[in-house]
Each structure stands twice: as structure tokens, then as C-alpha cells.
Design a protein around this motif. Structure first.
Motif, mmCIF file in Angstrom:
data_model
loop_
_atom_site.group_PDB
_atom_site.id
_atom_site.type_symbol
_atom_site.label_atom_id
_atom_site.label_comp_id
_atom_site.label_asym_id
_atom_site.label_seq_id
_atom_site.Cartn_x
_atom_site.Cartn_y
_atom_site.Cartn_z
ATOM 1 N N MET A 115 0.388 11.754 33.583
ATOM 2 C CA MET A 115 -0.475 12.541 32.713
ATOM 3 C C MET A 115 -0.078 12.326 31.247
ATOM 4 N N LEU A 116 1.221 12.336 30.993
ATOM 5 C CA LEU A 116 1.718 12.140 29.637
ATOM 6 C C LEU A 116 1.365 10.755 29.128
ATOM 7 N N THR A 117 1.579 9.745 29.968
ATOM 8 C CA THR A 117 1.254 8.368 29.574
ATOM 9 C C THR A 117 -0.226 8.234 29.255
ATOM 10 N N THR A 118 -1.055 8.830 30.075
ATOM 11 C CA THR A 118 -2.505 8.754 29.857
ATOM 12 C C THR A 118 -2.907 9.416 28.541
ATOM 13 N N GLN A 119 -2.326 10.579 28.252
ATOM 14 C CA GLN A 119 -2.667 11.290 27.025
ATOM 15 C C GLN A 119 -2.260 10.502 25.792
ATOM 16 N N ILE A 120 -1.073 9.899 25.827
ATOM 17 C CA ILE A 120 -0.621 9.105 24.683
ATOM 18 C C ILE A 120 -1.470 7.851 24.526
ATOM 19 N N GLN A 121 -1.846 7.225 25.645
ATOM 20 C CA GLN A 121 -2.693 6.031 25.578
ATOM 21 C C GLN A 121 -4.030 6.334 24.925
ATOM 22 N N GLN A 122 -4.528 7.564 25.092
ATOM 23 C CA GLN A 122 -5.812 7.928 24.507
ATOM 24 C C GLN A 122 -5.766 7.952 22.984
ATOM 25 N N CYS A 123 -4.572 8.125 22.428
ATOM 26 C CA CYS A 123 -4.410 8.075 20.969
ATOM 27 C C CYS A 123 -4.189 6.615 20.573
ATOM 28 N N SER A 124 -5.230 5.810 20.643
ATOM 29 C CA SER A 124 -5.071 4.360 20.535
ATOM 30 C C SER A 124 -4.442 3.913 19.222
ATOM 31 N N ARG A 125 -4.843 4.522 18.126
ATOM 32 C CA ARG A 125 -4.225 4.199 16.837
ATOM 33 C C ARG A 125 -4.102 5.489 16.051
ATOM 34 N N LEU A 126 -2.884 5.849 15.727
ATOM 35 C CA LEU A 126 -2.616 7.135 15.098
ATOM 36 C C LEU A 126 -2.078 6.926 13.687
ATOM 37 N N TYR A 127 -2.867 7.316 12.692
ATOM 38 C CA TYR A 127 -2.434 7.206 11.293
ATOM 39 C C TYR A 127 -1.597 8.426 10.948
ATOM 40 N N THR A 128 -0.399 8.197 10.434
ATOM 41 C CA THR A 128 0.522 9.305 10.205
ATOM 42 C C THR A 128 1.024 9.427 8.770
ATOM 43 N N ALA A 129 0.749 8.472 7.903
ATOM 44 C CA ALA A 129 1.200 8.575 6.515
ATOM 45 C C ALA A 129 0.324 7.705 5.620
ATOM 46 N N GLU A 130 0.194 8.131 4.376
ATOM 47 C CA GLU A 130 -0.589 7.369 3.398
ATOM 48 C C GLU A 130 0.107 7.442 2.045
ATOM 49 N N TYR A 131 0.203 6.306 1.366
ATOM 50 C CA TYR A 131 0.798 6.253 0.025
ATOM 51 C C TYR A 131 -0.226 5.679 -0.947
ATOM 52 N N GLN A 132 -0.253 6.241 -2.146
ATOM 53 C CA GLN A 132 -0.988 5.644 -3.258
ATOM 54 C C GLN A 132 0.051 5.040 -4.201
ATOM 55 N N VAL A 133 -0.072 3.755 -4.490
ATOM 56 C CA VAL A 133 0.919 3.038 -5.296
ATOM 57 C C VAL A 133 0.281 2.575 -6.596
ATOM 58 N N HIS A 134 0.981 2.805 -7.692
ATOM 59 C CA HIS A 134 0.536 2.325 -9.008
ATOM 60 C C HIS A 134 1.554 1.318 -9.513
ATOM 61 N N LYS A 135 1.086 0.162 -9.915
ATOM 62 C CA LYS A 135 1.980 -0.905 -10.365
ATOM 63 C C LYS A 135 1.428 -1.560 -11.626
ATOM 64 N N ILE A 136 2.325 -1.946 -12.517
ATOM 65 C CA ILE A 136 1.952 -2.699 -13.713
ATOM 66 C C ILE A 136 2.409 -4.144 -13.515
ATOM 67 N N VAL A 137 1.457 -5.057 -13.501
ATOM 68 C CA VAL A 137 1.763 -6.484 -13.372
ATOM 69 C C VAL A 137 1.796 -7.087 -14.767
ATOM 70 N N THR A 138 2.895 -7.704 -15.132
ATOM 71 C CA THR A 138 3.018 -8.296 -16.466
ATOM 72 C C THR A 138 3.149 -9.810 -16.371
ATOM 73 N N HIS A 139 2.676 -10.465 -17.418
ATOM 74 C CA HIS A 139 2.774 -11.929 -17.480
ATOM 75 C C HIS A 139 2.904 -12.351 -18.932
ATOM 76 N N ASP A 140 3.886 -13.187 -19.204
ATOM 77 C CA ASP A 140 4.137 -13.704 -20.550
ATOM 78 C C ASP A 140 3.997 -15.219 -20.486
ATOM 79 N N ASP A 141 2.974 -15.720 -21.154
ATOM 80 C CA ASP A 141 2.614 -17.138 -21.032
ATOM 81 C C ASP A 141 2.857 -17.855 -22.361
ATOM 82 N N VAL A 142 3.955 -18.609 -22.423
ATOM 83 C CA VAL A 142 4.294 -19.374 -23.620
ATOM 84 C C VAL A 142 4.128 -20.858 -23.307
ATOM 85 N N LEU A 143 3.465 -21.581 -24.186
ATOM 86 C CA LEU A 143 3.306 -23.018 -23.973
ATOM 87 C C LEU A 143 4.663 -23.705 -23.994
ATOM 88 N N ARG A 144 4.848 -24.654 -23.078
ATOM 89 C CA ARG A 144 6.103 -25.369 -22.971
ATOM 90 C C ARG A 144 5.831 -26.864 -22.915
#
Length: 219
Positions: A36-65
């Protein structure tokens, strides 16, 4: 990189069948209870348990070489007199952690007397979206240089996504996903007659890069 505190989903999104539909089991023998336990857990096919929002600053310094070889010696000389380009690109990304119960079966459940142990698949992390904040891009382009192209911006965004993915193990999202999965499953197991102190939930393995799933932006 700046992390917004994890949003623990109050109503957890479950694909296919919601765990909330799992009914309270009737007491029976050990075999029936485990099934019964196995069947109940199997029914939860994909369980989302956490979510993060990420903020990032991408920098680039382009000097001719100027690079090449002279009299058998390699040289690499910057040419600041011809101007340079600099850019800072803010981008936001969404990460979601979930437990995939595909393949979960009775082999993942062990009962010894009144004690029961459940072994779960380790959480996977899905990068569901990323977006450049075009309105807040900061850049400097010398008069002698061309502006940044859309292709370059796209390349920098990809670099930002890869940098975010590389830091996932340090964010704590995997630990949050594990804790939340256990917090959800323990009451379900208690409904089958077990005491919380007799329930042990473990995971198969440690998180690594293979647990990261990339979803292309739909925009």
C-alpha cells in the motif's frame, strides 16, 4: 551572485497524480502495508519540493589584443589605445528541485518489526528559465569599437546559466528538497500505523552534475 531565499511551495506541484489524493490505508499485515505504501508513493510520480529565484550579474571586459609569434617567441599585447568594451548583464533564473518516483518499488522499502526505512531517489534540479534584464544592462563601448551584438549577448547569457548551474551544490536547494520530501512523506507513512520515531528516510546518492536538468526558455 545574489540568492533570494528559497520559496518552499505551500501547495507542492505534482505531475500526473497529486499526493493529496493518497487515501488513508487500512491496517493489515506487513506485506499489505508495504504494498500500500509503495503504491501511494508511486502515485506521486514527480514531486516538486523547492524553488529558488537566482539573480546574477554577468560581466565581460573586451580589450583588443595583438597576438602572434615573432622570432620564435609568442606574444600577446593588449591595445587599449584602440578602445575597449565593457558590459554588465543582469539576469534572473528559476531553479526547481523535484523527486522523480519513476522506478520506485518495494525494493526501496524495508521493514524491520515496527521500524520502516524508505530509500528515495536523490532530488533533481531543473533550470526552468533564465532571462536577461535588458533595461538594466550597463555597458561602455569605445568610439573605435562596434557595439555588442545579439549573438554576443546570447553567448553571455549562456555563460551565466552555466555559472549558475556550477554553483547549485552550494545553494542549499538540494538539502531543502530532501527535507521537504521527508516532511511530506512521513505523515503519509504515519497514516499506515507507523510512529514517526520509527520512520527513516534516506536518499540513494549525493548530488552531482547529472542531477541538473536544463529546460530551454519558451520565450
Amino acid at each position: 551572485m545574489k540568492y533570494i531565499l528559497p520559496v518552499l511551495l505551500s501547495l507542492l506541484m505534482i505531475l500526473s497524480v497529486s499526493c493529496s489524493s493518497c487515501s488513508k490505508g487500512e491496517k493489515g499485515d506487513a506485506t499489505d502495508t508495504l504494498q500500500m505504501l509503495t503504491t501511494q508513493i508511486q502515485q506521486c510520480s514527480r514531486l516538486y519540493t523547492a524553488e529558488y529565484q537566482v539573480h546574477k550579474i554577468v560581466t565581460h571586459d573586451d580589450v583588443l589584443r595583438l597576438q602572434g609569434q615573432l622570432t620564435g617567441e609568442d606574444y600577446d599585447v593588449s591595445l587599449p589605445m584602440l578602445g575597449d568594451r565593457k558590459i554588465a548583464i543582469p539576469m534572473d533564473a528559476t531553479l526547481k528541485a523535484y523527486i522523480d518516483f519513476t522506478g520506485f518499488n518495494a525494493d526501496n522499502v524495508e521493514r524491520r518489526g515496527k521500524k520502516i526505512s524508505i530509500t528515495l531517489p536523490d532530488p533533481k534540479v531543473m533550470l526552468t528559465s533564465s532571462k536577461i534584464d535588458h533595461a538594466n544592462i550597463k555597458k561602455y563601448v569605445s568610439l573605435l569599437r562596434f557595439d555588442f551584438t545579439d549573438a554576443e549577448l546570447s553567448s553571455y547569457e549562456q555563460q551565466g546559466r552555466e555559472a549558475i548551474i556550477a554553483t547549485i551544490p552550494d545553494m542549499g536547494i538540494v538539502e531543502s528538497a530532501r527535507e521537504n520530501a521527508a516532511r511530506l512523506l512521513i505523515p503519509m507513512i504515519c497514516q499506515l500505523g507507523y510512529q514517526e520515531s520509527d520512520i527513516t528516510i534516506t536518499f540513494r546518492q549525493d548530488f552531482d552534475a547529472s542531477h541538473v536538468e536544463i529546460v530551454r526558455n519558451k520565450e
